[in-house]
Design an enzyme around this catalytic site. Sequence first.
Site, PDB file in Angstrom:
ATOM      1  CG  ASN A  87      -2.292  -0.796   1.472  1.00 54.39           C
ATOM      2  OD1 ASN A  87      -2.417  -1.943   0.103  1.00 54.39           O
ATOM      3  ND2 ASN A  87      -2.618  -1.324   1.991  1.00 54.39           N
ATOM      4  CG  HIS A  88       2.435   3.200  -3.405  1.00 52.16           C
ATOM      5  ND1 HIS A  88       2.751   3.409  -4.208  1.00 52.16           N
ATOM      6  CD2 HIS A  88       3.294   1.998  -3.854  1.00 52.16           C
ATOM      7  CE1 HIS A  88       3.152   2.744  -4.717  1.00 52.16           C
ATOM      8  NE2 HIS A  88       3.449   1.587  -4.488  1.00 52.16           N
ATOM      9  N   PRO A  89       1.047   4.829   0.890  1.00 48.83           N
ATOM     10  CG  PRO A  89       3.034   6.373   1.497  1.00 48.83           C
ATOM     11  CD  PRO A  89       2.868   5.761   0.533  1.00 48.83           C
TER      12      PRO A  89
END
Length: 215
Positions: A87-89
Amino acid sequence: MIGPDPGQLFPFGKDARHTAFLKPLLARFPTPNVEVGDYTYYSDFEDPTRFFDRNVRYNFGFSGAKLTVGKFCAIAHGATFVMADANHPSVGPSTYPFPVFGHGWDDAMKVPDMPPSKRRDIVVGHDVWIGYEAMILPGVTIGTGAIIGARAVVARDVPPYATVVGNPARIAKRRFDEATIEKLLALAWWDWPAERIGKAVPALLAGRPQDLLAL
């Protein structure tokens, strides 16, 4: 002894390497944030022993997320668990993971200081059947007795004894009524001694829930 040895890597023997029990495989390739119960297996057309690097993806460890899989689960070829490290920010204007590339970007913000993912552990109950090339996304809990259809993409929790299909996965049916599900969960046959499970095989595979409950 009744039933296969849960500590044996290849339950069908060394000449049948298409299926492996995951708990002894995990003992060979220790992964601190992964737990697997007895008799859970993975079948693969090529090499089931690559499960923890081919099928548990993005398990870099910096998110602190865990993967827990219960007992007596059946995992088909190509099923994938996507860990929270993927998951990316997404709280700011950009989702680009600048710090992981270093070269000064990590001076501006260290990787551990990146905004954390809101979705974390993946938890799979007992006696879950995960179909061919299904994908389990971060933060999902799959209840005991569930069936995950082939190539389903599971982005939300799956209730116990539910069958889910599609992308995104949706509930196609409940295997039993709520009262029966509660009784089966309380019975917890997966924790029985191997000899008792062996005697219960006809009721487990071909009987009605009440037949199992009567044992």
